[in-house]
Design a protein around this motif. Structure first.
Motif, PDB file in Angstrom:
ATOM      1  N   PHE A 199       0.834  -1.204   0.000  1.00  0.00           N
ATOM      2  CA  PHE A 199       0.000   0.000   0.000  1.00  0.00           C
ATOM      3  C   PHE A 199       0.874   1.261   0.000  1.00  0.00           C
ATOM      4  CE2 PHE A 199      -3.450  -2.474   2.531  1.00  0.00           C
ATOM      5  CZ  PHE A 199      -3.838  -3.119   1.371  1.00  0.00           C
ATOM      6  N   VAL A 200       1.926   1.263   0.819  1.00  0.00           N
ATOM      7  CA  VAL A 200       2.770   2.451   0.963  1.00  0.00           C
ATOM      8  C   VAL A 200       3.631   2.663  -0.278  1.00  0.00           C
ATOM      9  CG1 VAL A 200       4.663   3.457   2.287  1.00  0.00           C
ATOM     10  CG2 VAL A 200       2.800   2.297   3.476  1.00  0.00           C
ATOM     11  N   GLU A 201       4.241   1.584  -0.761  1.00  0.00           N
ATOM     12  CA  GLU A 201       5.225   1.715  -1.832  1.00  0.00           C
ATOM     13  C   GLU A 201       4.595   1.816  -3.220  1.00  0.00           C
ATOM     14  OE1 GLU A 201       7.730  -1.659  -1.263  1.00  0.00           O
ATOM     15  OE2 GLU A 201       8.507  -0.948   0.680  1.00  0.00           O
ATOM     16  N   GLU A 202       3.451   1.165  -3.433  1.00  0.00           N
ATOM     17  CA  GLU A 202       2.865   1.103  -4.770  1.00  0.00           C
ATOM     18  C   GLU A 202       1.613   1.967  -4.928  1.00  0.00           C
ATOM     19  OE1 GLU A 202       4.366  -0.395  -7.205  1.00  0.00           O
ATOM     20  OE2 GLU A 202       5.944  -1.265  -5.954  1.00  0.00           O
ATOM     21  N   ALA A 203       1.018   2.417  -3.832  1.00  0.00           N
ATOM     22  CA  ALA A 203      -0.191   3.251  -3.877  1.00  0.00           C
ATOM     23  C   ALA A 203      -1.229   2.672  -4.844  1.00  0.00           C
ATOM     24  CB  ALA A 203       0.162   4.674  -4.280  1.00  0.00           C
ATOM     25  N   PRO A 204      -1.726   1.459  -4.577  1.00  0.00           N
ATOM     26  CA  PRO A 204      -2.671   0.830  -5.513  1.00  0.00           C
ATOM     27  C   PRO A 204      -3.973   1.612  -5.604  1.00  0.00           C
ATOM     28  CG  PRO A 204      -2.622  -0.370  -3.439  1.00  0.00           C
ATOM     29  CD  PRO A 204      -1.510   0.629  -3.380  1.00  0.00           C
ATOM     30  N   GLU A 205      -4.588   1.533  -6.773  1.00  0.00           N
ATOM     31  CA  GLU A 205      -5.863   2.224  -6.954  1.00  0.00           C
ATOM     32  C   GLU A 205      -7.020   1.440  -6.343  1.00  0.00           C
ATOM     33  OE1 GLU A 205      -6.451   3.326 -11.034  1.00  0.00           O
ATOM     34  OE2 GLU A 205      -4.979   4.936 -10.886  1.00  0.00           O
ATOM     35  N   LEU A 206      -6.903   0.114  -6.288  1.00  0.00           N
ATOM     36  CA  LEU A 206      -7.925  -0.726  -5.658  1.00  0.00           C
ATOM     37  C   LEU A 206      -7.248  -1.921  -5.006  1.00  0.00           C
ATOM     38  CD1 LEU A 206     -10.821  -1.074  -8.310  1.00  0.00           C
ATOM     39  CD2 LEU A 206     -10.901   0.222  -6.167  1.00  0.00           C
ATOM     40  N   MET A 207      -7.842  -2.396  -3.941  1.00  0.00           N
ATOM     41  CA  MET A 207      -7.465  -3.669  -3.328  1.00  0.00           C
ATOM     42  C   MET A 207      -8.701  -4.558  -3.384  1.00  0.00           C
ATOM     43  SD  MET A 207      -5.053  -5.403  -1.904  1.00  0.00           S
ATOM     44  CE  MET A 207      -4.743  -6.830  -0.838  1.00  0.00           C
ATOM     45  N   ILE A 208      -8.617  -5.649  -4.122  1.00  0.00           N
ATOM     46  CA  ILE A 208      -9.730  -6.578  -4.253  1.00  0.00           C
ATOM     47  C   ILE A 208      -9.537  -7.679  -3.219  1.00  0.00           C
ATOM     48  CG2 ILE A 208     -10.965  -8.120  -5.830  1.00  0.00           C
ATOM     49  CD1 ILE A 208      -9.416  -6.383  -8.076  1.00  0.00           C
ATOM     50  N   HIS A 236     -11.199  -0.435  -1.377  1.00  0.00           N
ATOM     51  CA  HIS A 236     -11.218  -1.872  -1.615  1.00  0.00           C
ATOM     52  C   HIS A 236     -12.547  -2.310  -2.216  1.00  0.00           C
ATOM     53  CE1 HIS A 236     -13.198  -1.902   2.411  1.00  0.00           C
ATOM     54  NE2 HIS A 236     -13.786  -3.005   1.972  1.00  0.00           N
ATOM     55  N   VAL A 237     -12.470  -3.406  -2.959  1.00  0.00           N
ATOM     56  CA  VAL A 237     -13.637  -4.100  -3.487  1.00  0.00           C
ATOM     57  C   VAL A 237     -13.724  -5.428  -2.757  1.00  0.00           C
ATOM     58  CG1 VAL A 237     -14.594  -5.284  -5.489  1.00  0.00           C
ATOM     59  CG2 VAL A 237     -13.611  -3.000  -5.750  1.00  0.00           C
ATOM     60  N   LYS A 238     -14.832  -5.663  -2.103  1.00  0.00           N
ATOM     61  CA  LYS A 238     -15.023  -6.878  -1.309  1.00  0.00           C
ATOM     62  C   LYS A 238     -15.858  -7.867  -2.106  1.00  0.00           C
ATOM     63  CE  LYS A 238     -14.903  -9.114   2.730  1.00  0.00           C
ATOM     64  NZ  LYS A 238     -15.455 -10.384   2.228  1.00  0.00           N
ATOM     65  N   VAL A 239     -15.356  -9.083  -2.251  1.00  0.00           N
ATOM     66  CA  VAL A 239     -16.156 -10.135  -2.868  1.00  0.00           C
ATOM     67  C   VAL A 239     -17.283 -10.496  -1.905  1.00  0.00           C
ATOM     68  CG1 VAL A 239     -16.178 -12.540  -3.637  1.00  0.00           C
ATOM     69  CG2 VAL A 239     -14.308 -11.016  -4.326  1.00  0.00           C
ATOM     70  N   LEU A 240     -18.496 -10.531  -2.443  1.00  0.00           N
ATOM     71  CA  LEU A 240     -19.692 -10.763  -1.636  1.00  0.00           C
ATOM     72  C   LEU A 240     -20.082 -12.227  -1.742  1.00  0.00           C
ATOM     73  CD1 LEU A 240     -22.058  -9.588   0.026  1.00  0.00           C
ATOM     74  CD2 LEU A 240     -23.183  -9.034  -2.142  1.00  0.00           C
ATOM     75  N   GLN A 241     -20.189 -12.888  -0.598  1.00  0.00           N
ATOM     76  CA  GLN A 241     -20.580 -14.285  -0.549  1.00  0.00           C
ATOM     77  C   GLN A 241     -21.898 -14.432   0.202  1.00  0.00           C
ATOM     78  OE1 GLN A 241     -16.693 -15.649   1.184  1.00  0.00           O
ATOM     79  NE2 GLN A 241     -16.754 -17.096  -0.512  1.00  0.00           N
TER      80      GLN A 241
END
Length: 386
Positions: A105-114, A132-137
């Protein structure tokens, strides 16, 4: 000369390593994303993934729920708050895993975390200011931990048809949910004649297929022995794990094959299917369009139970809380499943993979979050997800 598309910031992707469904879903999604989008996948296993495109890196991290031997026994007695599920204290493996993702998260600054799936990882992303995008179960996920993961998500990804949504899911949840029936599942099946020829099953045989799931210990032999004795004119084939019962008397028309690599052949050859409700199994049986009895196996938060109920409500399968325990119960259940069978309804729910539409949805979500011209909302709670 047309300008080349700019390189995109990465996506992160957490993959639960129980079974292969999470990894197969991940591969379908990341392989459909633009090649200019790098993806870093975090999982406790790196050998469960189908082939991944260039630009996708798998980082193996320690398991979040399997001890490795250096845990502090005294700290393990600290109670877990309701906002978390599996968060024991004093586990170096968990520190290492969460630290690896935090450094990303710190080094790459992602646009989304799935996140597929962990409420703790989803909340970690939110705390680190990464959408973040959460997979819904399916399941009873009304607890504070799941609520925090869902409420704090930029979007929810449901790998099933919209008609299989649970009635207790709120309008706010549904407004930010992308439904992708069949995502990550190969639902292609051979023709029945072709499948039966490969399996050595006569074209006029009446075949019941029992699929015992891979995420648990499997069903017991005894109730299936009762079923096969009740219908001696049918062939009963079982794939997957079974628990041995010393008292079970197994007739010759019950065939247990164990783990197989050709499950689509067995499904295509069947006249009726009895199964648990794992993701890949459901997608393939829906596509087969045969009478179907669903019996949930134990899973955390009643995941399979709620999915079985959803399939029953949608008219796709006959739900049973457990395998029948007598001959007369088996006769009644098979008659009910056959009488209520609606193949067109099943196939309408099956979907066609959904990887391309999911990739477009994720890309559009990232664009809206990071490149939208709209000014920031003064109250984050009023963000419009519609």
């Amino acid at each position: 000369m047309r300008d080349l598309a700019p390189d995109l910031r990465p996506f992160g992707y957490f993959v639960h390593h129980q079974g292969r469904g999470h990894a197969e879903r991940c591969a379908a999604v990341v392989n459909a994303l633009p090649t200019t989008r790098p993806v870093t996948v975090f999982s406790a296993r790196d050998d469960i993934f189908p082939p991944l495109r260039d630009g996708v890196t798998v980082v193996q991290i320690p398991s979040l729920f399997e001890p490795r031997g250096d845990e502090a026994s005294g700290a393990g007695a600290i109670p877990t708050p309701e906002t978390l599920h599996c968060a024991p204290v004093g586990w170096g493996g968990i520190r290492d895993a969460m630290g690896a993702m935090t450094r990303f998260f710190v080094e790459e600054a992602p646009e989304l975390m799935i996140c597929d799936v962990s409420a703790e990882v989803a909340q970690l992303a939110r705390i680190c200011s990464v959408p973040h995008v959460k997979v819904l179960q399916h399941g009873d996920r009304s607890d504070p931990g799941h609520r925090a993961a869902y409420d704090g998500a930029a979007g929810l990804l449901a790998p099933f048809h919209r008609d299989l949504a649970q009635p207790d899911w709120s309008a706010a949840m549904l407004a930010k949910t992308h439904f992708a029936a069949g995502l990550g599942c190969d639902t292609a099946l051979p023709g029945r004649s072709e499948a039966r020829a490969r399996l050595g099953i006569a074209s006029d045989a009446r075949v019941v297929l029992v699929i015992s799931g891979g995420g648990g210990n499997g069903w017991s032999e005894a109730p299936l022995g009762v079923a096969a004795r009740t219908f001696p004119e049918m062939q009963w084939h079982v794939i997957g794990r079974l628990q041995r019962d010393w008292h079970a008397t197994l007739p010759p028309n019950l065939h247990s094959h164990g783990w197989v690599d050709n499950a689509p052949d067995h499904i295509a050859a069947a006249d009726l299917v009895i199964s648990s409700t794992g993701n890949t199994t459901c997608a393939q049986v829906l596509n087969a369009g045969v009478p179907w009895i669903v019996v949930p196996e134990w899973r955390y938060f009643d995941e399979q139970l709620e999915k079985a109920c959803a399939l029953d409500r949608a008219g796709a399968a006959r739900f049973l809380p457990h395998l029948p325990s007598s001959a007369h119960a088996w006769r009644r259940v098979l008659a009910d499943a056959t009488a209520s069978h609606d193949p067109s309804r099943q196939q309408a729910l099956a979907g066609q993979g959904g990887s391309e539409t999911t990739a477009r949805w994720l890309s559009a979500l990232a664009d809206r979050l990071w490149r939208s011209a709209q000014p920031s909302q003064s109250n984050p709670k009023e963000f419009d997800y519609a």
